[in-house]
Design an enzyme around this catalytic site. Sequence first.
Site, PDB file in Angstrom:
ATOM      1  N   HIS A 249      25.884  34.716  28.494  1.00  0.00           N
ATOM      2  CA  HIS A 249      26.285  33.695  27.521  1.00  0.00           C
ATOM      3  C   HIS A 249      25.608  32.364  27.797  1.00  0.00           C
ATOM      4  CE1 HIS A 249      29.063  31.908  30.460  1.00  0.00           C
ATOM      5  NE2 HIS A 249      29.621  33.106  30.654  1.00  0.00           N
TER       6      HIS A 249
ATOM      7  N   CYS B 154      29.605  35.986  35.227  1.00  0.00           N
ATOM      8  CA  CYS B 154      28.732  36.183  34.069  1.00  0.00           C
ATOM      9  C   CYS B 154      27.323  35.658  34.353  1.00  0.00           C
ATOM     10  CB  CYS B 154      29.299  35.439  32.865  1.00  0.00           C
ATOM     11  SG  CYS B 154      30.804  36.192  32.241  1.00  0.00           S
TER      12      CYS B 154
END
Lengths: 309, 442
Positions: free
Chosen positions: A191, A207
């Site tokens: 992301h 992440c």
Amino acid sequence: MMYNRLLLFFLCFLLLFTPKISATSSGPHCNCEGQPPLEKTRPPIQGEVVFHLQAGLAKLGYYRGALDGIYGSELARAVSRLQLDLGLPATGNVDAILWAYLAWMVEKPAMGRSKAPPQGDISILVDTDALILIVYADKEPHKIYPVAIGKWGTPTPLGEWVIRDMTSVWKGPFGARWMGLSCPFGSYGIHGTDNPSSIGWETSGGCVRMYNHDVIELYDWVAPETPVTIIGTRGYPLFHSLGPGDVSQSVVYLQWRLRELGLQVGRADGVYGEATEGAIRELQFFYQLPADGIADANLLYILGFGGGE
Amino acid sequence: MAAGRRLWLLMAFSVLLGGLLYYFLSGWPFYLDPEMEIDPGRPYTLKFWDYPLPLVWKDGTTYLEFVQGVIEDFQREYPNVQIIYHPLGFATGPGELSQALASGRPPDIYSEPFPTQMVHHQGLQVPVTHYMPPEDKAFYHPLVLALQEAKDDIWAWPAWVSPQVWIGNRQLLREGGLDVEQVQTLGWNWEDYMALAQGFEGKNHGGFVFSTGSCLELFSNLLANNGLVGEKDDDFPLKLEETATLFQTLHAEGLWRDATEKWPWVKEFWEGKIALLGPVNGWVIRGSGVGARRSRHCPELVFLPPPHRLGAREYIKPIVARVCVFRQRRYRGADNVKVAMEFARYFSHRQGQGLAPQLWALPAFNSRSLLDKENNELSLANIQFLLRAQNYLLPTIIAQNQWEREDWKKEVLAPRLQKLLKGEINPREFATLIEEELKNES
């Protein structure tokens, strides 16, 4: 300035509608934390987040004070000046909208110039040692991006995943885009960010973070089921037996090792399924150990994990 | 109308003739001609089935890459030969072969690291006897070749031989008072073994002697070395009662431990806590301990023969990997068999030379070449022991009977051994029960 206001309006629009989207679907989620709201207090707030704010405002020319991580009067005035320029109430406090604006404005471009979309089979490799993400087209490198990965306590999951869900709304820590991974032992994704200064560091909740400009570009090149391989040397030894039904990072290490030995395990997806069990049975047969399909302490030791209960 | 009828009759006749031709030609008698030349102008296609071994060489070469290299080298000499490689799974491979044999379309070459039977198919498996050049034959140990013999024929090309030896920690064994060199040369008996194991128990210095085989493995080992071999075949040569008594004693006195129990014996061996492992597959030890072998405290490994009964010589169970050749039911000619034989011979030599050092085994062809291998992980003493061990390989007669049948061992032997260990039956009763089972089988 007109461009900045339009951009701000766009970001506000995204931020206003994101909660509704999240409320109506499971939506993206992970352990990553967004930048917190900041305000001038007595004694003043101190820390890394304030440092990032100072650095961002300094880069945009609003702040000329010391980069000391202290939310002092000069910093509050710089925030107010920015707010006035953007047509916002000059509160001197930083909220999610301002963080999003700063993230967008202070980003660096990706390594290499913007390229034409890749053709052929697209795959992604994230190297957690080099802190880069490489896009491959027909197994040839197409473009490299800098990324941030998980902290020591919340490592990025190594393994062979695919992109599952994709979202193109701005949401605090996820920045401009979210591409969820198929990792079965946690919610992780690739992301954007509201903290571009974190790119190039081990700071996320696991992440893979990218600059927003980069993640927008990447988002258009991939689709659900695009393979994402995450490699690296960081890891932890296996200390216990593994068996059918187990789902963990340890299983990925086991699958990779079995594949090195030429055994068929399919995708190293962290799931101790039929293929992994079959490969273990093959190995047990070869070593003439009881072929129960369980990777016990002895087998893990033979495989070089040095474990054992 | 008449023309139509004639046409139908002609068609029916054609179909009938085609069927008869197919029937007779598919079972056409075949002949083998070892002198037949391979036609360099004819394209040959060989199906090659093999079990990919989970091995990686020091330079990163995998087994499949190794095989690919061998095939390419062969094709340099025979560019008109195409080889289609088919990897098999250990669990499913034997079944695949049975099916292929039943359908009359087996692979041309079948490489098996764990042979399941001497002759897979009486009609389709081609003996290698007349294809083996005399100069080649001299480079095989006679017992290794004997392990491939049945009905005066040699049925496969032996590739490599792994004598299943016991593996010890030289320092601990010396501390326990064992003359390692003497045992390596002259062997030892069960009394020696028990004295050593009891000595460790008394000294309590952390060194143990453990048998790591399952109870089945240990019992087979005991049986082979306690009077089975060399007896007559027609009565019961098995010293079952004596073996069962010894088995019970070892268990009662805690002188062996079943490897199927979940305890990390591999790790403990490398940590220098275990003096002796046996019967054990040496590849387990070879495959493990990568980190341990790099450390200064790595135990010095020594290979030992299994103990035997007093006054006898030990018998060592071998694994002899081999390469078989089959013909198709629809015979494709003596030259096709010849080219399959040529590849099987070539592959068995290359596999033996390439794999033996990886597996701490001996190449079946020219086994002494192991002494010349550079960077060999084995010490000279252990290589020489393996070479000597070839003289004591368990003869074929034992490897062929039901003692080696996994289902028989699990269904018949294992439950009775458990009863023996629990004291529900005594060694005499155990022997009687097994003898009855053997009679029923025959």
